[in-house]
Write a protein that holds these residues in place. Structure first.
Motif, mmCIF file in Angstrom:
data_model
loop_
_atom_site.group_PDB
_atom_site.id
_atom_site.type_symbol
_atom_site.label_atom_id
_atom_site.label_comp_id
_atom_site.label_asym_id
_atom_site.label_seq_id
_atom_site.Cartn_x
_atom_site.Cartn_y
_atom_site.Cartn_z
ATOM 1 N N ALA A 27 0.827 -1.213 0.000
ATOM 2 C CA ALA A 27 0.000 0.000 0.000
ATOM 3 C C ALA A 27 0.858 1.259 0.000
ATOM 4 C CB ALA A 27 -0.955 -0.007 1.183
ATOM 5 N N ALA A 28 2.035 1.181 0.579
ATOM 6 C CA ALA A 28 2.902 2.355 0.662
ATOM 7 C C ALA A 28 3.442 2.767 -0.708
ATOM 8 C CB ALA A 28 4.064 2.067 1.610
ATOM 9 N N SER A 29 3.479 1.843 -1.656
ATOM 10 C CA SER A 29 4.053 2.164 -2.966
ATOM 11 C C SER A 29 3.041 2.753 -3.944
ATOM 12 C CB SER A 29 4.698 0.923 -3.570
ATOM 13 O OG SER A 29 3.718 -0.059 -3.817
ATOM 14 N N GLY A 30 1.763 2.738 -3.618
ATOM 15 C CA GLY A 30 0.774 3.320 -4.505
ATOM 16 C C GLY A 30 -0.601 2.765 -4.216
ATOM 17 N N SER A 31 -1.564 3.280 -4.944
ATOM 18 C CA SER A 31 -2.943 2.844 -4.717
ATOM 19 C C SER A 31 -3.181 1.461 -5.322
ATOM 20 C CB SER A 31 -3.919 3.855 -5.332
ATOM 21 O OG SER A 31 -3.857 3.780 -6.734
ATOM 22 N N SER A 32 -4.162 0.779 -4.778
ATOM 23 C CA SER A 32 -4.490 -0.555 -5.279
ATOM 24 C C SER A 32 -5.033 -0.489 -6.703
ATOM 25 C CB SER A 32 -5.490 -1.241 -4.347
ATOM 26 O OG SER A 32 -6.677 -0.476 -4.261
ATOM 27 N N SER A 33 -5.790 0.546 -7.021
ATOM 28 C CA SER A 33 -6.339 0.654 -8.371
ATOM 29 C C SER A 33 -5.224 0.864 -9.407
ATOM 30 C CB SER A 33 -7.372 1.775 -8.453
ATOM 31 O OG SER A 33 -6.778 3.011 -8.151
ATOM 32 N N ALA A 34 -4.190 1.597 -9.044
ATOM 33 C CA ALA A 34 -3.061 1.788 -9.963
ATOM 34 C C ALA A 34 -2.321 0.469 -10.172
ATOM 35 C CB ALA A 34 -2.107 2.844 -9.419
ATOM 36 N N TRP A 35 -2.172 -0.298 -9.092
ATOM 37 C CA TRP A 35 -1.508 -1.600 -9.171
ATOM 38 C C TRP A 35 -2.303 -2.548 -10.063
ATOM 39 C CZ3 TRP A 35 -2.716 -6.466 -6.649
ATOM 40 C CH2 TRP A 35 -1.685 -7.402 -6.683
ATOM 41 N N LEU A 36 -3.610 -2.593 -9.874
ATOM 42 C CA LEU A 36 -4.483 -3.448 -10.686
ATOM 43 C C LEU A 36 -4.458 -3.023 -12.154
ATOM 44 C CD1 LEU A 36 -7.560 -3.670 -8.277
ATOM 45 C CD2 LEU A 36 -5.832 -5.431 -8.688
ATOM 46 N N SER A 37 -4.506 -1.728 -12.373
ATOM 47 C CA SER A 37 -4.489 -1.212 -13.747
ATOM 48 C C SER A 37 -3.177 -1.554 -14.449
ATOM 49 C CB SER A 37 -4.683 0.303 -13.750
ATOM 50 O OG SER A 37 -5.944 0.621 -13.247
#
Length: 140
Positions: A27-37
């Motif tokens: 979570a510290a590296s970015g949002s979950s939606s950005a990771w999924l995208s």
């Protein structure tokens, strides 16, 4: 993806990938939606790159097959090749090797200078003079 079926298959693979990599999400590296995208985008790109239209491959193979020179052109090319070989024999042995490595194998002037243990400008001079001699020979 330009095809609903392929898009659905890609999405299914994305879901599997997300499920398998869920522990690696931070979570510290970015949002979950950005990771999924990012996972979805990368998988889509991989699938698009993997596509190779068979028709395009056949067309290019057909074009290559048609590119064969006619017998007259082959004879002229063969004669030119013999003339070049004869002219190359007129060069000093090290100069001929340098010309072949530069213009057939694609070595740089610096690579050739290093291989022959001569300064860069000397190699340039060798090649220039050798090409001039070859041109003179070919014009005879």
């Amino acid at each position: 993806m330009n095809d609903r079926t392929e898009a659905e298959e890609a999405l299914q693979e994305v879901y599997i990938s997300i499920w398998q990599r869920a522990r690696s999400f931070q979570a510290a590296s970015g949002s979950s939606s950005a990771w999924l995208s990012a996972i979805a985008r990368n998988r889509s790109i991989d699938l698009l790159r993997a596509r190779k239209p068979v028709a395009d491959e056949l067309d290019s193979a057909y074009d290559l097959a048609d590119a064969a020179p006619d017998p007259e052109r082959q004879a002229v090319t063969k004669d030119d090749g013999r003339r070049i070989d004869t002219c190359m024999e007129e060069l000093e042995a090290d100069r001929a090797v340098a010309v072949k490595r530069a213009y057939v194998e694609g070595l740089s002037y610096q690579e050739l200078a290093d291989q022959f243990g001569v300064p860069l400008n000397t190699m340039r001079t060798w090649l220039r003079r050798s090409l001039l001699k070859l041109r003179e020979c070919m014009e005879r």
